[in-house]
Each structure stands twice: as structure tokens, then as C-alpha cells.
Design an enzyme around this catalytic site. Sequence first.
Site, PDB file in Angstrom:
ATOM      1  CB  CYS A   2     -18.730  16.843  -0.526  1.00  0.00           C
ATOM      2  SG  CYS A   2     -17.306  17.779   0.058  1.00  0.00           S
ATOM      3  NE  ARG A  27     -20.147  11.000  -1.499  1.00  0.00           N
ATOM      4  CZ  ARG A  27     -19.531  10.251  -2.399  1.00  0.00           C
ATOM      5  NH1 ARG A  27     -19.711   8.947  -2.400  1.00  0.00           N
ATOM      6  NH2 ARG A  27     -18.728  10.779  -3.303  1.00  0.00           N
ATOM      7  CD1 TRP A  74     -12.998  16.054   4.099  1.00  0.00           C
ATOM      8  CD2 TRP A  74     -14.230  14.795   5.442  1.00  0.00           C
ATOM      9  NE1 TRP A  74     -12.154  15.506   5.035  1.00  0.00           N
ATOM     10  CE2 TRP A  74     -12.884  14.733   5.862  1.00  0.00           C
ATOM     11  CE3 TRP A  74     -15.187  14.073   6.151  1.00  0.00           C
ATOM     12  CZ2 TRP A  74     -12.486  13.963   6.957  1.00  0.00           C
ATOM     13  CZ3 TRP A  74     -14.789  13.316   7.231  1.00  0.00           C
ATOM     14  CH2 TRP A  74     -13.456  13.268   7.636  1.00  0.00           C
ATOM     15  CG  ASN A  98     -17.352  15.037  -4.109  1.00  0.00           C
ATOM     16  OD1 ASN A  98     -16.441  15.302  -3.333  1.00  0.00           O
ATOM     17  ND2 ASN A  98     -17.603  13.800  -4.518  1.00  0.00           N
ATOM     18  N   GLY A  99     -15.136  17.590  -4.741  1.00  0.00           N
ATOM     19  CA  GLY A  99     -13.859  17.535  -5.420  1.00  0.00           C
ATOM     20  C   GLY A  99     -12.988  18.739  -5.109  1.00  0.00           C
ATOM     21  CD  GLU A 479       0.735  -3.062  -3.541  1.00  0.00           C
ATOM     22  OE1 GLU A 479      -0.489  -3.015  -3.753  1.00  0.00           O
ATOM     23  OE2 GLU A 479       1.231  -3.766  -2.641  1.00  0.00           O
ATOM     24  CE  LYS A 483      -3.078  -4.441  -4.640  1.00  0.00           C
ATOM     25  NZ  LYS A 483      -2.365  -5.042  -3.512  1.00  0.00           N
ATOM     26  CD  GLU A 486      -2.600  -9.154  -2.803  1.00  0.00           C
ATOM     27  OE1 GLU A 486      -2.775  -9.127  -1.567  1.00  0.00           O
ATOM     28  OE2 GLU A 486      -2.751  -8.140  -3.516  1.00  0.00           O
ATOM     29  CG  HIS A 502      24.027  -7.555  -7.281  1.00  0.00           C
ATOM     30  ND1 HIS A 502      25.380  -7.689  -7.096  1.00  0.00           N
ATOM     31  CD2 HIS A 502      23.822  -6.231  -7.509  1.00  0.00           C
ATOM     32  CE1 HIS A 502      25.974  -6.514  -7.188  1.00  0.00           C
ATOM     33  NE2 HIS A 502      25.032  -5.603  -7.440  1.00  0.00           N
ATOM     34  CE  LYS A 602      -9.793  -4.950   2.009  1.00  0.00           C
ATOM     35  NZ  LYS A 602      -9.014  -4.564   0.823  1.00  0.00           N
TER      36      LYS A 602
END
Length: 607
Positions: A2, A27, A74, A98-99, A479, A483, A486, A502, A602
Site C-alpha cells: 500500500c 502501490r 492493496w 502498509n504490511g 538457483e 546467481k 551471473e 555420482h 534482463k
Amino acid sequence: MCGIIGIVAGRDVAPLLVDSLKRLEYRGYDSAGIATLDGGALARRRAEGKLVNLENHLKDQPLPGVVGIGHTRWATHGKPVERNAHPHMTKRLAVVHNGIIENFAELRTSLQADGYVFETETDTEAVAHLVTREMDRGLPPIDAVKAALPQLQGAFALAIIFEGVEGLLIGARQGPPLAIGYGDGEMYLGSDAIALAPLTDMICYLEDGDWVVVRKSGATIYDAQNNEVKRAVQKVQSQEFLVSKGNHRHFMEKEIHEQPEVIGHTLAHYLDLSTGTVRQDVAELDFSKIDRLSMSACGTAYYAAAIGKYWFEQIARLPVDIDIASEFRYREMPLSKDTLAMFVSQSGETADTLASLRYCKSQGLKIASIVNVTTSTIARESDAVFPILAGPEIGVASTKAFTSQLTVMASLAVMAAKQRGVIDDAQERALVKQLSEVPRIANQVLKLEGEIEKICRELAQVKHVLYLGRGTSFPLAMEGALKLKEISYIHAEGYAAGELKHGPIALIDDSIPVIVIAPSDRLYEKTVSNMQEVAARGGRIILISDEEGAKNASVDTMATIVMPEMAEFITPLLYALPVQMLAYYTAVFMGTDVDQPRNLAKSVTVE
């Protein structure tokens, strides 16, 4: 997620509040409202829907006052109707928030027992009554807020004004960002610098746990231990308001720190936290009519889908096939009309993923997509679209988009389980409760960054790194390796821990750190045996586990990152954060271009 604005001035603030809310409408646009103090008396105006509805309301019923707060919502707890719109008021104060207040149900029960009457379905109203109760017990406003804040569990940003107390605005931050703006004889609070752009270019960002007393003459900031502290005030150039790093060195660092708020925002879209249920109206999709799920994605989105596969199969008992999009259409997989094809892409324009989508569409399959850009090609060509709601992600290496993708898939897995009759109401509420705790725990995990930064000084000296994990920690290991590759350009590989013997064990010596992702779940003991195999060959282990796992590791480690306790279901969402921070700080020490690593883009829009 929010939007919050607060102003202490010597002029009518309502027009300023509305102008700032226009900049914050991205938001949240379920409802909007403002409250002001005029002659010491509180008054508010609220409206359901987009901000224009509030503007029209204010034309008919203007709201004078030199102190005020505003909010664009929101919805998290409660339907997006005017009754649930912020600001929330009691006889003593008005608050915007907010939260997510995780313990709002317990607070509500306690407050109702003391005679406080609730008029909404929101968690925020518990904050309003909680501070009011402290004032009713004799505390002045500042002390009442100080007493109330430790009673709140969750991730939140707050702004509060008080009946009969002109010239006072109090803000607090525990997770979601909150900035102070310094003007000429007036002061401001805002969710981000964008909201403050027309008012000032002098900005101070509160740190996590801070709370602030704002008056026209300035701001006094306190930390979580109530010690008065100073935070840097910086001049922000006008062009930086559009896309700003805030007080972070890189966009990637900023986006890592945005995750508690962004995850909360995404959860609010898919879950009804007031009832502990999944919202069944987020898309016209009935998983009870689906026999199989075929998922396809590229890069980080593929690893998110790989974790989603575990959730859909374990929680919803829905079989899942998963493919790298660039290979999917070439293996000419036989497809059934009872299969749902689901595609995951941050941009919604990934060429290989789009090609796979069109192949499935040509075979007559129903198409679903999980995307960040709902106007993208993949979204437009889908039958059902599930937005991840991560907001703009500037850093090339995906962070908040990854955890938002996981948030969506976790929510959908619970939805699928309920629709397929695999779980009952009580089990649904338990899983939703676990998901609701993620923003708060994520906030705790981010506080480990100083410890992680120290580990990365040594990681920056190596040439190769192995990552190991079992279950949902296996895709997370892949992942993590991606990272690191990258942004630091260090060679790294992620393996299922059971695959160590293995082949990869041949690489183990004292020059290769092995990062083991091992929450103390039902697979932990087997992962410990793999750590012992590494230790026996002189390997240097960096263990990411919780307190129990760290205690039971039974091997010496190069370093141990001790995570908070959490339910097994939500571990991928939270263990992603230290994995991201390990890559980030290693790259920082190596001096690479973190936000724009070499050779990468991106969005990959060519095959």
C-alpha cells in the site's frame, strides 16, 4: 503493498496528500483515503476503487487541516470496500498502514475483551485500538506508540496522527520502507521518494525497526531499542525519483530488501488473510478438472517452477512435468487436453517460453501464465494470468521476481489442493497461516546480511563453488549457483545432494567451498551424511540451516548461516534470501557490475 503519505505543515494538506497519492497509486488501487486535523479535530474522507473516486468525494466535501495522512490500498485483510479503507480511526487517532499484522486476531480478541468495538475486517484496526488502549491507560501519544509497537508481530509501516494534538505525526517501520522528507517549515512521511517528489528533494530513509516523531520543525528518530539515532539525509536528484536506489548501493541490493513487502503484496492478492483461505476468484481456473500440469520456463523462472513442482505434487497431489522452455517444443511431448500448460516469465516476453506456449496452444491445451507484466505477449496469449506483482525489477539478476513467483505458486498449490479435495478447511487455514508469516520472517533473515557479507570476503577469492540441497532445496541450490555465476563470474554448480557421490565428489578438495542448503526437515539427516562425505575429503562447508540443524550438523564448517525457525512448506521462499545475499556480496567484493553483469540482458526476447 500500500501507499502511505503524511504531512505536517502550515497550510491545507489535503491537496498535497492527494497529489502524492497519485504518485503512489501503483502501490494499490482498491481504495484510498485521507484524514486531517482541523482545529485539533480529526476528520477523514475515504472512497472505494481508484483515487479519482476520492478526488470527487473531496470536491463535494472538502477537508481542511494542516496535518494529515493519506493511503492508497492493496487489500490484505477484508474486502476492498469503503468500510475497510484507510485511514482507520478511533476517538483518539487515525492511522494508515502498509504490511501485514500477523497477530491481529489475538490482538483483536484482547481488545474486544476490554470493550473496544471493531467496525472493519482489517488487521490495521487492531493497531488503531491498540494505541488507543495505551492512551486510555494514561500514556501520552508518543509513549502510547512506543508501548504498542513491541506488541505488533509482522511486517509493517505506519503513520499516525492524534485527536487534539496538532503538529504531531508518528511513523514506524518494520519491514516495508518509509522515508522522511524535509521541507521548509514542513515535514513529510512517504512510502518512497516518488510520493515526496513534488514536496522536497531532501530525503532520509528509516532503517528497519526505526520509529519517528515528526513535527514541523524536524524529525526525531528512534531505533528498535528506543535509542535516539541519526539517519543520513540525502539530496535526491529529480530524475532519481522515477527509479531510485534509495539508500542502497545497487538496485539488486534494494530489490533483495524489498522482498518482505513485495511478498506481502503478492500474498494479499491470492490469500484472504482475514479468513485464512485462498481467494478462489483470482482466475477462472478449476484444478479439479486438470489431470496434469506441464510447466515451462527459462533461467531463474525455471528454478522457481521446479520448486513449484514439489508443492503441486506434494500438497495438491497433481502430477507435474517441467521443462526448460528452450527444449520443450523440440522433444514433441505427447499432450493431453486434460493437461494445463503453465508458463513462468518475469517479463512475459521470453522468446523460448513464448514459443513453447504457442506450441501448447496449437495442441489445444488450456494456457496459464505467471508473469510480472500483465500486458506482455505471454499474458495476452494466456487463458488465465497470475500476476506476481513484484513491481519493476531493475537488476538483471532476478531476486524479488523469483520469490514473488514462488509466492504465487505456493498460493496456487494450496488453491489446487482445496479444489481437488486433497486438504480440508483446517489444513487450508494452516497453510495460509504459514504463508502469512513469510514477510515477517524474511525481515529477520535480512538482518543476517552483516554475517553473510563477512563470509563473502573469502568466497570472492575462489574459482569454483558447489551448492547442494535435497527436496525443494535442490532447485534452490541450482538457483544459488546461477546467481553466483551471473554476477560474480565464479564458476558454480548446483546439485541434488544425493548425486554428490555420482560424480561431483571427485571435485572436492580444500579449494572448493560447498554451500549446503539444509533446513532441519525430514530430509535433513540424509543431507548431513552428504556433508560428512564432503568433510572427509577436506571440503569447506558453508551450511545454511536453522538452529536445530546447525546444532546437529556433526561436522566442522567454514561458516554456518543460522536461519529462523519456520514451517517446511515456506523454506524455499526464505532460504532464497541468504542465497541471494551470498551472490550479491561476493560480486561486490569482486568489483563486478552487479546490476548489469556482462553478456546478460534482463529480458531474452530472441531464441
